[in-house]
Design a protein around this motif. Sequence first.
Motif, mmCIF file in Angstrom:
data_model
loop_
_atom_site.group_PDB
_atom_site.id
_atom_site.type_symbol
_atom_site.label_atom_id
_atom_site.label_comp_id
_atom_site.label_asym_id
_atom_site.label_seq_id
_atom_site.Cartn_x
_atom_site.Cartn_y
_atom_site.Cartn_z
ATOM 1 N N UNK A 168 0.404 -1.366 -0.250
ATOM 2 C CA UNK A 168 -0.183 0.109 0.402
ATOM 3 C C UNK A 168 1.109 1.773 -0.275
ATOM 4 N N UNK A 169 0.367 2.556 -0.482
ATOM 5 C CA UNK A 169 1.171 3.518 -0.226
ATOM 6 C C UNK A 169 1.401 3.924 0.819
ATOM 7 N N UNK A 170 2.884 4.102 0.562
ATOM 8 C CA UNK A 170 2.820 4.917 2.602
ATOM 9 C C UNK A 170 2.855 5.928 2.983
ATOM 10 N N UNK A 171 1.972 6.044 3.703
ATOM 11 C CA UNK A 171 1.107 7.378 3.948
ATOM 12 C C UNK A 171 2.092 8.542 4.374
ATOM 13 N N UNK A 172 1.850 9.698 4.021
ATOM 14 C CA UNK A 172 2.001 10.881 4.669
ATOM 15 C C UNK A 172 2.192 11.091 5.886
ATOM 16 N N UNK A 173 3.445 10.783 6.574
ATOM 17 C CA UNK A 173 3.882 10.535 8.382
ATOM 18 C C UNK A 173 3.965 11.843 8.394
ATOM 19 N N UNK A 174 4.258 12.435 9.491
ATOM 20 C CA UNK A 174 4.707 13.601 10.160
ATOM 21 C C UNK A 174 5.833 14.619 9.819
ATOM 22 N N UNK A 175 6.964 13.398 9.008
ATOM 23 C CA UNK A 175 8.113 13.665 8.759
ATOM 24 C C UNK A 175 8.324 14.116 7.533
ATOM 25 N N UNK A 176 6.996 13.712 6.722
ATOM 26 C CA UNK A 176 7.269 14.047 5.620
ATOM 27 C C UNK A 176 6.506 15.475 5.683
ATOM 28 N N UNK A 177 5.064 15.583 6.241
ATOM 29 C CA UNK A 177 4.839 16.771 6.327
ATOM 30 C C UNK A 177 5.928 18.084 7.244
ATOM 31 N N UNK A 178 6.668 17.903 8.023
ATOM 32 C CA UNK A 178 7.417 18.789 8.406
ATOM 33 C C UNK A 178 8.096 19.463 7.238
ATOM 34 N N UNK A 179 8.601 17.872 6.351
ATOM 35 C CA UNK A 179 10.010 18.524 5.670
ATOM 36 C C UNK A 179 9.322 18.995 4.477
ATOM 37 N N UNK A 180 7.618 19.231 3.898
ATOM 38 C CA UNK A 180 7.291 19.784 2.832
ATOM 39 C C UNK A 180 7.162 21.182 3.548
ATOM 40 N N UNK A 181 6.642 21.426 4.962
ATOM 41 C CA UNK A 181 7.521 23.307 5.892
ATOM 42 C C UNK A 181 8.164 23.454 5.483
ATOM 43 N N UNK A 182 8.384 22.851 6.361
ATOM 44 C CA UNK A 182 9.975 23.386 5.797
ATOM 45 C C UNK A 182 10.980 23.696 4.618
ATOM 46 N N UNK A 183 10.758 22.890 3.301
ATOM 47 C CA UNK A 183 11.048 23.782 2.423
ATOM 48 C C UNK A 183 10.090 25.020 2.020
#
Length: 205
Positions: A9-24
């Motif tokens: 199944x697709x890897x869910x967008x977890x807290x780390x991904x969201x944090x990286x996106x916000x930082x970017x």
Amino acid sequence: MESEADGWSPRPAGPDNARTRRRGQRRDRVFDAAVALIVEQGYEATTMDEIALRADVARTSVFNYFERKSAFLDEWSARRRERAFRSLPRAGGDGTLRDELSDSLRVLADVSSSSRRETTALIGAAVRELDLLDDHPLTHEFGAVVERHRTELRPGVDPHLVAMTLTVGYFAVLRSWIGTGPPRFELEARFLGLLDLLMQGALDG
């Protein structure tokens, strides 16, 4: 590809991904604020405090993303190189050396021509603040293209020398083109003329 029924199944967008996106996104906001201020009031007059205020971030955040003011010039140049050498269909493909270099120079000319005021402000600052000729990243980008097409060169022609000469010529042309008045010449045509002159001496046949 495995299906969800097969246990994948697709890897869910977890807290780390969201944090990286916000930082970017914050980093982009800081970069955009810096470029806008440099265009509006000049590189020398722009301070890190003003950049933080325009980007609506803490002053320390600006330094977390860009340790010094000249880093904005490095980032600005890097983004242009990314467009010119990574986003082209023919990049690293089956085109000739002249084809690939022409494609990249056309993109660089288009980017500068579509934002001449910005280019004038930031290239002018880069000429003063950075060493544009000593092992510049653009030389490495041109050099990688030339190296892929080494067999097209005349015997004895040094690929690095070709790339370095093109880089020096590129900045000389761009420096002559920027300004507050109407451009003195068409940038793409001058870039391609520079390339044609260089290829006449470098290519085998």
